[in-house]
Design a protein around this motif. Sequence first.
Motif, PDB file in Angstrom:
ATOM      1  N   GLU A 217       0.836  -1.207   0.000  1.00 15.01           N
ATOM      2  CA  GLU A 217       0.000   0.000   0.000  1.00 15.01           C
ATOM      3  C   GLU A 217       0.871   1.258   0.000  1.00 15.01           C
ATOM      4  OE1 GLU A 217      -3.461   2.185   2.716  1.00 15.01           O
ATOM      5  OE2 GLU A 217      -2.742   0.180   3.262  1.00 15.01           O
TER       6      GLU A 217
ATOM      7  N   GLY B 275       0.970   3.819  -3.087  1.00 18.71           N
ATOM      8  CA  GLY B 275       0.544   5.179  -2.775  1.00 18.71           C
ATOM      9  C   GLY B 275       1.650   6.199  -2.969  1.00 18.71           C
TER      10      GLY B 275
ATOM     11  N   ASN C 273       1.819  10.162   1.268  1.00 17.15           N
ATOM     12  CA  ASN C 273       1.136   8.870   1.379  1.00 17.15           C
ATOM     13  C   ASN C 273       1.178   8.346   2.806  1.00 17.15           C
ATOM     14  OD1 ASN C 273      -0.211   6.545   0.019  1.00 17.15           O
ATOM     15  ND2 ASN C 273       1.559   5.480   0.866  1.00 17.15           N
TER      16      ASN C 273
ATOM     17  N   ARG D  19      -4.465   4.028  -4.397  1.00 17.63           N
ATOM     18  CA  ARG D  19      -4.381   2.582  -4.162  1.00 17.63           C
ATOM     19  C   ARG D  19      -4.400   1.754  -5.440  1.00 17.63           C
ATOM     20  NH1 ARG D  19      -6.900   0.539   1.333  1.00 17.63           N
ATOM     21  NH2 ARG D  19      -6.388   2.283   2.694  1.00 17.63           N
ATOM     22  N   HIS D  20      -4.724   2.380  -6.561  1.00 21.12           N
ATOM     23  CA  HIS D  20      -4.841   1.632  -7.815  1.00 21.12           C
ATOM     24  C   HIS D  20      -4.069   2.327  -8.921  1.00 21.12           C
ATOM     25  CE1 HIS D  20      -8.545   0.859  -5.408  1.00 21.12           C
ATOM     26  NE2 HIS D  20      -8.273  -0.395  -5.736  1.00 21.12           N
TER      27      HIS D  20
END
Length: 386
Positions: free
Chosen positions: A204, A208, A338, A377-378
């Motif tokens: 993550e 991020g 992030n 996140r994507h």
Amino acid sequence: MSDQQDVSQQIANRFRSLLIGLDTAKQDLPEDKDVELPDFLDQDRDGRQLLRVEKQAQRDKKLNERYYQNFLDKLQGQLNDEVRHRLAEQLQDTEFLYSKLIGVPPHLAEVLDLMSVKAASIGRIEPLVATIPWLVQDLIKMVNMPKYRRTDKQGKVIPVESLRMALSFLGLENLKLVIPSLVFRRWLPQITDPYPNIKLRLWEHAMGSAQSCKKVAELSGVDVQAAFTLGMFHEVGKIAVTRLYFRLFEEVRRDALREAHEAKMKEEHAALSDVVPSGVALQDLMAKSALNISYLLLDKMAFQRLSMASAMQEVAQDKPLKEMSALAQVLVQGRSYNQYRMLKSARLINIEEAKAFLRGLMMPPGALSALKLADLRHLNLTFDEN
């Protein structure tokens, strides 16, 4: 130390705790002290006042539990001392870290460098990607996922079965994001018991950070591909330290079990099975070594066009933000933002801390507004509708 440095250090420490686990991070926050009830209110779950003999038995049990826990803590400390010693030796061997522990693909830097030039094409990168079998499989698997798969005019799924088809389907711009992401995910540690969320939080944070760096780079006029890739790869040092720590802890514990068995130390032998790796020790090792290991590994990758190692070195050396190169500044700004987002999501940062922390990042105009709305996140790939 200035107030700004103090806040930044607190946030950095808290974030490392969050990587280990949410409960670990919460332990770093102020909490109310336990209130001890007087003896005359000492009752069991049924409300029955406890007899003196029962209370004494409970006290004895607590004392035994406390003694055993202290014994375990002592053994854990001894094991971790030996782990630190062995880990420090292995961290000196960059070739081992690069080739064996992490397993950096031989042509990875060449692939990413080639995609950064104007003359890049699918035909030129295909033979290089083909030298990395697991990456070929992951790319084909990815484009056949429901969210990406294509259909013909009759609605029938068009399967992608070759590397060339997968690369062409994604396109060069998407591949600049996809390949670093797949590589980093491949590097993640798999066995981190009793802290199963470490690999999830590392992923993550890498994703991020990469997305945040990309957004900041766009507003700063910095090479976007270099910013994204550096944001993704900057935590490879934490991966190396984490993999080594859990591997060496088990190795040291096996050695200790063998020695206790040979010396007929029954109590120690039984207790060693209950000793677990220390989240605090791992955080300490990360803080001391991870960023510098990231620099050494990026330097060994020997990028020719995506010159990221020098920026990573500046961050590892903790240079003042104003004195950093543009790419190093983007990395600090992206990764720090992030960290703020992840801490905010976990309710581990208050408004005053957040304001002071973000103010110290000296973000370019419009960056915080853009990042506030960004999905970190994507990958958010873009495809030509045609």
